[in-house]
Design an enzyme around this catalytic site. Structure first.
Site, PDB file in Angstrom:
ATOM      1  N   ASP A  96      94.304 -28.529  63.181  1.00 54.30           N
ATOM      2  CA  ASP A  96      93.269 -29.411  63.701  1.00 54.30           C
ATOM      3  C   ASP A  96      92.814 -30.337  62.577  1.00 54.30           C
ATOM      4  O   ASP A  96      92.265 -29.879  61.572  1.00 54.30           O
ATOM      5  CB  ASP A  96      92.100 -28.518  64.174  1.00 54.30           C
ATOM      6  CG  ASP A  96      91.232 -29.173  65.202  1.00 54.30           C
ATOM      7  OD1 ASP A  96      91.099 -30.405  65.151  1.00 54.30           O
ATOM      8  OD2 ASP A  96      90.678 -28.444  66.048  1.00 54.30           O
ATOM      9  N   ASP A 197      91.192 -34.578  65.932  1.00 51.17           N
ATOM     10  CA  ASP A 197      89.832 -34.526  66.454  1.00 51.17           C
ATOM     11  C   ASP A 197      89.285 -35.935  66.709  1.00 51.17           C
ATOM     12  O   ASP A 197      89.452 -36.813  65.843  1.00 51.17           O
ATOM     13  CB  ASP A 197      88.959 -33.818  65.398  1.00 51.17           C
ATOM     14  CG  ASP A 197      87.575 -33.484  65.892  1.00 51.17           C
ATOM     15  OD1 ASP A 197      87.458 -32.707  66.847  1.00 51.17           O
ATOM     16  OD2 ASP A 197      86.589 -33.994  65.314  1.00 51.17           O
ATOM     17  N   GLU A 248      92.503 -35.784  70.598  1.00 49.43           N
ATOM     18  CA  GLU A 248      91.305 -35.524  71.395  1.00 49.43           C
ATOM     19  C   GLU A 248      90.629 -36.864  71.622  1.00 49.43           C
ATOM     20  O   GLU A 248      90.198 -37.521  70.670  1.00 49.43           O
ATOM     21  CB  GLU A 248      90.352 -34.571  70.665  1.00 49.43           C
ATOM     22  CG  GLU A 248      89.218 -34.151  71.592  1.00 49.43           C
ATOM     23  CD  GLU A 248      87.961 -33.709  70.873  1.00 49.43           C
ATOM     24  OE1 GLU A 248      87.172 -32.964  71.447  1.00 49.43           O
ATOM     25  OE2 GLU A 248      87.739 -34.130  69.714  1.00 49.43           O
ATOM     26  N   HIS A 322      86.711 -24.812  72.746  1.00 49.84           N
ATOM     27  CA  HIS A 322      85.531 -24.297  72.043  1.00 49.84           C
ATOM     28  C   HIS A 322      84.291 -25.148  72.256  1.00 49.84           C
ATOM     29  O   HIS A 322      83.243 -24.822  71.709  1.00 49.84           O
ATOM     30  CB  HIS A 322      85.868 -24.203  70.548  1.00 49.84           C
ATOM     31  CG  HIS A 322      86.177 -25.566  69.980  1.00 49.84           C
ATOM     32  ND1 HIS A 322      87.283 -26.296  70.346  1.00 49.84           N
ATOM     33  CD2 HIS A 322      85.501 -26.342  69.109  1.00 49.84           C
ATOM     34  CE1 HIS A 322      87.277 -27.455  69.728  1.00 49.84           C
ATOM     35  NE2 HIS A 322      86.211 -27.509  68.965  1.00 49.84           N
ATOM     36  N   ASP A 323      84.412 -26.252  72.995  1.00 52.48           N
ATOM     37  CA  ASP A 323      83.259 -27.125  73.242  1.00 52.48           C
ATOM     38  C   ASP A 323      82.749 -27.040  74.670  1.00 52.48           C
ATOM     39  O   ASP A 323      81.814 -27.756  75.028  1.00 52.48           O
ATOM     40  CB  ASP A 323      83.639 -28.594  72.996  1.00 52.48           C
ATOM     41  CG  ASP A 323      83.970 -28.898  71.544  1.00 52.48           C
ATOM     42  OD1 ASP A 323      83.422 -28.218  70.658  1.00 52.48           O
ATOM     43  OD2 ASP A 323      84.768 -29.819  71.303  1.00 52.48           O
TER      44      ASP A 323
HETATM   45  O1  TEU Z   1      84.467 -32.680  69.741  1.00 55.57           O
HETATM   46  C1  TEU Z   1      84.267 -33.987  70.172  1.00 55.57           C
HETATM   47  C2  TEU Z   1      83.246 -34.232  71.215  1.00 55.57           C
HETATM   48  O2  TEU Z   1      82.783 -35.348  71.329  1.00 55.57           O
HETATM   49  C3  TEU Z   1      82.774 -33.215  72.130  1.00 55.57           C
HETATM   50  O3  TEU Z   1      83.612 -32.272  72.564  1.00 55.57           O
HETATM   51  C4  TEU Z   1      81.458 -32.715  71.699  1.00 55.57           C
HETATM   52  O4  TEU Z   1      81.513 -31.570  70.928  1.00 55.57           O
HETATM   53  C5  TEU Z   1      80.648 -32.418  72.907  1.00 55.57           C
HETATM   54  O5  TEU Z   1      81.107 -33.127  73.973  1.00 55.57           O
HETATM   55  C6  TEU Z   1      79.248 -32.834  72.699  1.00 55.57           C
HETATM   56  O6  TEU Z   1      78.600 -32.692  73.921  1.00 55.57           O
HETATM   57  C7  TEU Z   1      85.157 -32.485  68.569  1.00 55.57           C
HETATM   58  C8  TEU Z   1      85.277 -31.004  68.289  1.00 55.57           C
HETATM   59  O7  TEU Z   1      86.065 -30.414  69.280  1.00 55.57           O
HETATM   60  C9  TEU Z   1      83.904 -30.432  68.183  1.00 55.57           C
HETATM   61  O8  TEU Z   1      83.905 -29.042  68.049  1.00 55.57           O
HETATM   62  C10 TEU Z   1      83.234 -31.094  67.010  1.00 55.57           C
HETATM   63  O9  TEU Z   1      81.899 -30.684  66.944  1.00 55.57           O
HETATM   64  C11 TEU Z   1      83.280 -32.621  67.112  1.00 55.57           C
HETATM   65  O10 TEU Z   1      84.552 -33.106  67.472  1.00 55.57           O
HETATM   66  C12 TEU Z   1      82.958 -33.231  65.772  1.00 55.57           C
HETATM   67  O11 TEU Z   1      84.000 -33.013  64.877  1.00 55.57           O
END
Ligand code: TEU
Length: 553
Positions: A96, A197, A248, A322-323
């Site tokens: 990642d 990411d 992503e 994980h989000d």
């Molecule tokens: O996530 C990006 C992102 O914009 C979302 O998934 C966000 O965490 C969520 O929608 C907010 O409501 C990526 C990663 O997957 C996440 O874990 C990180 O926190 C984020 O980027 C920053 O690096």
């Protein structure tokens, strides 16, 4: 070489996977210990979320050194072991890469703060408005304004996420060279996949106030994004034809994704988009309680299937990461139809056109966290938004109900391995509480049980390898406007597959628009699923039908 279209990717959040040294945090050694489990499941790639040196303000998405492993996760020797041991089982690693921002602890940012102009230009510093306020009104994704003031410079730096995650300046060619070099470093270590990411946020456009929104339209799919991705491809992963990549894409458009993941576009292998996971939001507002809109969900999923296929572009297909909250809690049933609904949701994803991703524990039907106290939460986003809701005047209990549904911590509770204390995750105190349902939901009770959710995922992964229609087939929606059935057809040469799902607890009668002669059930979440027409679909019933004697079209 693996074909990514017939592959399945499994996502590991190492911190919550397996703790082997009793400090309450999972680590790389824990992943090594469970490789046989992953091989038994049948997955091809392991996507590991970041384990690089980091202050962990955003659980590793705040990277302070891209070439070193955070001692909490182990050592480089552990990593080399992991690559070797995984490889011996036919499993490849996907890392990642967080290149939209670095931690403010990164030495580049520290040098910038010390006034080094070379490194200041690695980030996005701007003067405030004439009144001294931030340069624009853009909002951080984690709440509040997206600019942080640095008194020594009388300037602000941009952080689209936490204020300890400073956005990199991709306009600076030196930054792009650093990034390419990091990717090559991990390629040399035998890594065969990369997840990038929020990669569609790296090209910032104009820095002006957004009077219609939070600023995202100025930096999402920005002006030079395709050029930057093509360059990264050319200078790093594109040099090894075996490497697969997934971007992503935050709030992206299909038009852009057709280029990001077009077969010949020279950018990425595939993309994650999230529109289908916003059907229980109010527009872009996540911190509300809104019932999921099923027709919207179907329309989004299906239009992405068709739109991407029409441009020969490839999707990553998924419900969980994980989000996001656990899908069985979100769109399924945690009660008596827990098993049926978890399996039905798995069918929906795994028969789509795209590479399926499984998030750790999804293959066991793990549920949301059910935390009963604010002190159990760990996520920076959850804390910030809880405070924002409170500041708007919402009662503590109402704000708390919203966290219960939407918090990212729902998916971050430890993996449930067995019935031992802390679900066999740790002999110490877990960094985040284990879900209290671990005695009923755990790997030990499911592996080897032919009726388990685990076995169902195994079967789906196998089907993708046995029947080319899953990886190669066309996609056609069936009865798209039906209020409770999600059904589609896939066709490829001699094979035709129907995936038919009752998305609800209520039984329903459904007329399949495709004549069912010649189709047989190859997988179902009920032991006696039958291809009759009309069908009497039971609660959350899922039927996967195959005909291998040619299409009836
Ligand atoms: O996530 C990006 C992102 O914009 C979302 O998934 C966000 O965490 C969520 O929608 C907010 O409501 C990526 C990663 O997957 C996440 O874990 C990180 O926190 C984020 O980027 C920053 O690096």
């Amino acid at each position: 070489m693996k074909d990514f279209k017939s592959s399945t990717v499994y996502q590991i959040y190492p911190k919550s996977f397996l703790d082997t040294n009793g400090d309450g945090l999972g680590e790389l050694q824990g992943v090594i210990d469970k490789l046989d489990y992953l091989k038994e499941l049948g997955v091809d790639y392991l996507w590991l979320t970041p384990f690089f040196v980091s202050p962990q303000n955003d659980n590793g998405y705040d990277v302070a050194d891209y070439r070193e492993i955070d001692p909490r996760y182990g050592t480089m020797a552990d990593f080399d072991d992991l690559v070797r041991e995984a490889d011996a089982r036919g499993i490849r690693l996907m890392l990642d890469m967080v290149f939209n921002h670095t931690s403010t602890q990164h030495r580049w940012f520290q040098k910038a703060l010390a006034g080094d102009p070379v490194y200041k230009d690695y980030y996005i510093f701007r003067k405030g408005k004439p009144d001294g306020g931030p340069p624009t009104n853009w909002e951080s994704k984690f709440g509040g304004n997206a600019w942080e003031y640095v008194p020594a410079f009388d300037e602000y730096y941009l952080h689209l996420f936490d204020k300890t995650q400073a956005d990199l300046n991709w306009e600076n060619p030196a930054v792009r060279r650093e990034v390419q070099d990091i990717v090559r470093f991990w390629m040399d270590k035998g890594v065969k996949g990369f997840r990038f990411d929020v990669i569609n946020l790296i090209s910032k456009g104009e820095f002006t106030d957004d009077n219609e929104g939070d600023g995202r339209r100025f930096y999402t799919d920005g002006p030079r994004i395709h050029e930057f991705l093509k360059e990264l491809n050319r200078e790093s992963f594109g040099r090894d034809a075996e490497i697969i990549t997934v971007g992503e894409m935050s709030s992206t458009s299909m038009e852009n994704c057709c280029d990001y993941a077009g077969a010949d576009s020279g950018e990425l292998s595939m993309v994650f988009s999230f529109h289908h996971l916003k059907v229980d939001f109010m527009g872009n507002e996540k911190w509300v309680l809104v019932p999921a809109d099923f027709l919207k969900l179907k329309n989004i999923l299906f239009s992405w299937q068709q739109g991407m296929a029409a441009h020969n572009a490839w999707n990553a297909v998924f419900w969980c990461n994980h989000d996001h909250p656990r899908v069985v809690s979100r769109f399924g049933d945690e009660g008596i139809y827990w098993k049926e609904s978890a399996k039905m949701l798995a069918s929906v994803i795994h028969c789509l056109r795209g590479t399926p991703y499984i998030y750790q524990g999804e293959e066991l039907g793990m549920t949301n966290a059910h935390f009963t106290d604010l002190s159990q939460y760990r996520d920076v986003e959850s804390f910030n938004h809880f405070q924002i809701l409170r500041d708007k005047g919402m009662s503590e209990s109402a704000a708390y109900e919203i966290l219960k549904v939407h918090s990212r911590d729902n998916s971050r509770t430890p993996m449930q391995w067995d019935e031992r204390e802390n679900a066999g995750f740790t002999a110490g105190t877990p960094w985040i509480s284990v879900n209290p349902n671990y005695r009923n939901i755990n790997a030990q009770s499911q592996v080897g049980d032919p009726d388990s959710i685990f076995s169902y995922y195994q079967a789906l992964i196998r089907l993708r390898k046995e029947h080319p229609v899953l990886a190669q087939g066309d996609f056609e929606p069936l009865d798209q406007e039906h209020p409770s059935v999600l059904a589609y057809r896939r066709d490829w040469q001699e094979e035709s597959l129907l995936c038919i799902n009752n998305f609800y607890r209520k039984p329903c009668r459904w007329n399949c628009p495709v004549p069912l002669e010649g189709y047989r059930v190859i997988l179902s979440n009920y032991p006696d699923g039958e291809p009759n027409n009309p069908m009497e679909l039971r609660p959350y019933e899922s039927l996967i039908l195959l005909r291998d004697g040619g299409s009836s079209k």
